[in-house]
Design an enzyme around this catalytic site. Structure first.
Site, PDB file in Angstrom:
ATOM      1  CE  LYS A 167     -13.596 -63.669  51.038  1.00 44.31           C
ATOM      2  NZ  LYS A 167     -13.699 -62.274  51.252  1.00 44.31           N
TER       3      LYS A 167
ATOM      4  NE  ARG B 145     -12.640 -69.264  53.780  1.00 38.55           N
ATOM      5  CZ  ARG B 145     -13.586 -68.220  53.987  1.00 38.55           C
ATOM      6  NH1 ARG B 145     -14.862 -68.435  54.135  1.00 38.55           N
ATOM      7  NH2 ARG B 145     -13.260 -66.839  54.023  1.00 38.55           N
TER       8      ARG B 145
ATOM      9  CG  HIS C 262     -17.114 -68.997  45.204  1.00 44.44           C
ATOM     10  ND1 HIS C 262     -18.218 -68.681  45.338  1.00 44.44           N
ATOM     11  CD2 HIS C 262     -16.170 -67.952  45.445  1.00 44.44           C
ATOM     12  CE1 HIS C 262     -18.379 -67.359  45.559  1.00 44.44           C
ATOM     13  NE2 HIS C 262     -17.149 -66.777  45.670  1.00 44.44           N
TER      14      HIS C 262
ATOM     15  CE  LYS D  27     -20.601 -64.258  49.398  1.00 53.23           C
ATOM     16  NZ  LYS D  27     -19.434 -64.876  48.731  1.00 53.23           N
ATOM     17  N   PRO D  28     -25.668 -63.073  51.855  1.00 49.07           N
ATOM     18  CG  PRO D  28     -26.214 -60.839  51.206  1.00 49.07           C
ATOM     19  CD  PRO D  28     -25.105 -61.872  51.749  1.00 49.07           C
ATOM     20  CB  VAL D  29     -26.395 -64.218  46.427  1.00 49.32           C
ATOM     21  CG1 VAL D  29     -26.345 -64.990  45.576  1.00 49.32           C
ATOM     22  CG2 VAL D  29     -27.576 -63.659  46.733  1.00 49.32           C
ATOM     23  CG  ASN D  30     -20.975 -68.448  48.477  1.00 52.49           C
ATOM     24  OD1 ASN D  30     -20.062 -67.708  47.982  1.00 52.49           O
ATOM     25  ND2 ASN D  30     -20.741 -69.736  48.435  1.00 52.49           N
ATOM     26  CB  THR D  31     -22.232 -69.378  42.878  1.00 53.96           C
ATOM     27  OG1 THR D  31     -23.359 -68.449  42.701  1.00 53.96           O
ATOM     28  CG2 THR D  31     -22.559 -70.738  41.993  1.00 53.96           C
TER      29      THR D  31
ATOM     30  CE  LYS E   5     -23.046 -59.875  38.229  1.00 51.72           C
ATOM     31  NZ  LYS E   5     -23.542 -60.767  39.415  1.00 51.72           N
TER      32      LYS E   5
ATOM     33  CG  HIS F  89     -14.840 -61.668  41.976  1.00 55.91           C
ATOM     34  ND1 HIS F  89     -15.575 -61.400  43.264  1.00 55.91           N
ATOM     35  CD2 HIS F  89     -15.372 -61.363  41.073  1.00 55.91           C
ATOM     36  CE1 HIS F  89     -16.820 -60.910  42.968  1.00 55.91           C
ATOM     37  NE2 HIS F  89     -16.846 -60.661  41.651  1.00 55.91           N
TER      38      HIS F  89
END
Length: 124
Positions: free
Chosen positions: A7, A10, A12, A41-45, A66, A119
Site C-alpha cells: 500500500k 502504491r 507514495h 483522499k485530501p493530501v498525498n505525497t 505524529k 506509512h
C-alpha cells in the site's frame, strides 16, 4: 490482499517520473493509484526516488511519529517529492488536486521483517 508495504508503494512511490509534476500529474496519479475510489483522499505525497533509497530510510535517524509511535525514521538526505492537495472546488467524484514540487527530508514509519516503509508521516 494488499500488505501495508504494498500500500505504501502504491500510494507514495513514483520513482521514475520527473519531480517537475503539475496539477495534471496529481489528478492522474491520485486516480491511477486508487486514491479517489469512494472519496477524494485530501493530501498525498509521491516520492520520486528509488524504492531502495526510500527503504534505506528505515535504518536512518529514529524519530517519533505524529501519532506518538516510535517507529518513524527521517531521511538523512533530502528527496524529490510531490505533494498533492485537494483544491477548494474538488468534490467527489470529480477530485481535483494541486501539486507542489518539493525537495525535503521525508519521515516514514517502518515495520515488519524485513523492516520496510508502511506509512508516510511527514516531510521536513
Amino acid at each position: 490482499s494488499e500488505t501495508a508495504a504494498e500500500k505504501f508503494e502504491r500510494q507514495h512511490m513514483d520513482s521514475y517520473s520527473s519531480s517537475s509534476s503539475n496539477s495534471n500529474y496529481c489528478n492522474q496519479m491520485m486516480k491511477r493509484r486508487e486514491m479517489t475510489d469512494g472519496w477524494c483522499k485530501p493530501v498525498n505525497t509521491f516520492i520520486h526516488e528509488s524504492l531502495e533509497d526510500v527503504q534505506a530510510v528505515c535504518s536512518q535517524k529514529s524519530v517519533t511519529c505524529k501519532n506518538g509511535q516510535t517507529n518513524c525514521h527521517q531521511s538523512s538526505t533530502t528527496m524529490h517529492i510531490t505533494d498533492c492537495r485537494e483544491t477548494g472546488s474538488s468534490k467527489y467524484p470529480n477530485c481535483a488536486y494541486k501539486a507542489s514540487n518539493l525537495k525535503k527530508h521525508i519521515i516514514i514509519a517502518c515495520e515488519g521483517n524485513p523492516y520496510v516503509p508502511v506509512h508516510f508521516d511527514a516531510s521536513v
